[in-house]
Design an enzyme around this catalytic site. Structure first.
Site, PDB file in Angstrom:
ATOM      1  N   SER A  55       0.803  -1.264   0.062  1.00 38.52           N
ATOM      2  CA  SER A  55      -0.167   0.071  -0.106  1.00 38.52           C
ATOM      3  C   SER A  55       0.632   1.236   0.223  1.00 38.52           C
ATOM      4  CB  SER A  55      -0.714   0.003   1.330  1.00 38.52           C
ATOM      5  OG  SER A  55      -1.705  -1.184   1.318  1.00 38.52           O
ATOM      6  N   GLY A  79       1.905   8.244   5.363  1.00 38.86           N
ATOM      7  CA  GLY A  79       2.322   8.014   6.789  1.00 38.86           C
ATOM      8  C   GLY A  79       3.622   8.719   7.110  1.00 38.86           C
ATOM      9  N   SER A 127       0.755   4.384  -1.255  1.00 37.29           N
ATOM     10  CA  SER A 127       0.430   5.530  -1.404  1.00 37.29           C
ATOM     11  C   SER A 127       0.067   5.667   0.448  1.00 37.29           C
ATOM     12  CB  SER A 127      -0.790   5.880  -2.004  1.00 37.29           C
ATOM     13  OG  SER A 127      -1.897   5.008  -1.803  1.00 37.29           O
ATOM     14  N   ASP A 128      -0.429   4.802   0.934  1.00 41.59           N
ATOM     15  CA  ASP A 128      -0.609   4.798   2.486  1.00 41.59           C
ATOM     16  C   ASP A 128       0.579   5.079   3.140  1.00 41.59           C
ATOM     17  OD1 ASP A 128      -3.665   4.477   3.011  1.00 41.59           O
ATOM     18  OD2 ASP A 128      -3.186   2.729   1.519  1.00 41.59           O
ATOM     19  N   ASP A 129       1.685   4.383   2.956  1.00 37.54           N
ATOM     20  CA  ASP A 129       2.951   4.397   3.482  1.00 37.54           C
ATOM     21  C   ASP A 129       3.471   5.591   3.100  1.00 37.54           C
ATOM     22  OD1 ASP A 129       2.633   1.816   4.551  1.00 37.54           O
ATOM     23  OD2 ASP A 129       3.637   0.796   2.802  1.00 37.54           O
TER      24      ASP A 129
END
Length: 399
Positions: free
Chosen positions: A171, A178, A173-175
């Site tokens: 993932s 973050g 884009s989430d990482d």
């Protein structure tokens, strides 16, 4: 369990209202750096606890995803639990959340309310599209960040239309969001710490622009020349030769021979010294213009030997290269082990488990010391945390 007196964020207090990936990843980085992170979960736990494999009902991934955090449970739809959250935030330096934009406002926990409880509170917010704009209220997950941020367009193979452009397998884009949120929260905390009169700030991070930020020179090239970079497969348009080449054993070898000196060593190693002397290939621009010929020559050489043999030849010539590692390769590689990139960690919920090291290290702190405890059960620290809040204690919490 060990504590973090020698880590740079020891003493920083973070509250996480996170679910799934982006905010929990941000706070995992902060916790690895020594911050006290209190993860607030709904009574049933973060839904990510239901993802992937499990041991006796405990998610294996959460051993890593929730490490170095304290877990408490609150039902934020209940007024009494919202008050408990506000009391918790009075001792915090920052809050990190990744609800859909506007959700906290709808349940009466917008920034005005949170900073009324703690005027110096930093609020890190991660959403799909950001807290303002015409797409603010649209739902999003990580795949949408990849798609709209420009990455998924680039991951296709050139000319291939029968299959969709693949995602990278994690993932991303989430990482990315973050990581950006963690960086910005620390920066805002630094600013507030340096000014006794400073008030808290709101940090707005979104999935789409986090991916978009990686598009290198593509935006100015479009603005100046109208160019739209097209998919390059395993290659890259701006450097050559750099690609992934087939080997005789069905494996692949990634080779990056894109500087002038390395290119000459590469051509000599594969038995094509005449290409190193060809003026068409003397510069990176020339090699990019003639990349098909270069790639064909390199692939012809790699097809004649297995990946490990080809890798050894190129390593001896000091050409950057690597076989494509799967997780078994990573877990058993001597360099990964020597650097403690792979660590064996005891987890009281699932037993002995492999953890990746934090991707940063500090002199005087062993990588294993940075994993102070594994992801706990949901609500494991209710008594510890809310007891300290009730007593008005501000000292770092020690499980």
């Amino acid at each position: 369990m060990t504590h973090a007196p020698n880590l740079p964020l020891a003493g920083l207090k973070i509250v996480e209202l996170g679910h799934y990936i982006a905010a929990p990843f941000a706070t995992r980085l902060l916790a690895d750096l020594g911050a006290e992170v209190v993860k607030v979960e709904p009574p049933g736990g973060d839904p990510v606890r239901g993802w992937g494999s499990n041991v006796d009902g405990h998610a294996v991934w959460f051993s890593v995803h929730g490490r170095n955090k304290l877990s408490v449970t609150l039902d934020l739809k209940q007024p009494a639990d919202r008050e408990r959250l506000l009391a918790l935030l009075k001792r915090a330096d920052a809050l990190v959340e990744n609800f859909r934009a506007g959700y906290l406002e709808r349940i009466g926990l917008g920034p005005d309310v949170l900073q009324a409880a703690n005027p110096r509170l930093i609020i890190g917010r991660i959403s799909g599209y950001g807290q303002q704009g015409p797409y603010r209220d649209k739902p999003a997950f990580g795949a949408i960040g990849e798609a709209m941020g420009g990455l998924r367009h680039l991951t296709a193979n050139p000319g291939q239309t029968e299959y969709p452009p693949p995602r990278c397998g994690v993932s991303i884009s989430d990482d990315l969001a973050g990581m950006y949120c963690a960086m910005a929260v620390v920066a805002a905390c630094w600013q507030v710490k340096g000014d006794p009169a400073a008030r808290g700030r709101v940090v707005d991070v979104d999935l789409v622009s986090s991916v978009f930020s990686l598009m290198e020179g593509m935006l100015p090239e479009y603005g100046l020349f109208g160019w739209v970079r097209q998919p390059q497969g395993a290659a890259i348009k701006t450097a050559a030769p750099t690609n992934t080449y087939p080997c005789a054993d069905g494996k692949w070898l990634c080779i990056a021979g894109n500087s002038d000196l390395i290119f000459r060593r590469l051509m000599t190693a594969i038995g094509r010294p005449e290409m190193a002397e060809d003026p068409r290939f003397a510069t990176n621009a020339g090699r990019c213009a003639n990349v098909a010929e270069l790639d064909a020559a390199i692939a012809d050489w790699t097809r004649g030997r297995d990946a490990a043999t080809a890798e050894a030849v190129l390593e001896a010539a000091e050409v950057p290269c690597s076989r494509l590692f799967d997780m078994a390769d990573c877990a058993n590689d001597p360099h990964f082990r020597d650097r403690s990139w792979v660590m064996e960690v005891p987890d009281p919920l699932i037993g002995q488990v492999l953890h990746p090291a934090a991707p940063f290290r500090f002199d005087g702190v062993a990588p294993r010391e940075m994993v102070r405890w594994t992801g706990p059960a949901a609500g494991a620290h209710n008594e510890l945390v809310f007891g300290a809040v009730a007593r008005g204690e501000s000292a770092p919490l020690r499980p």
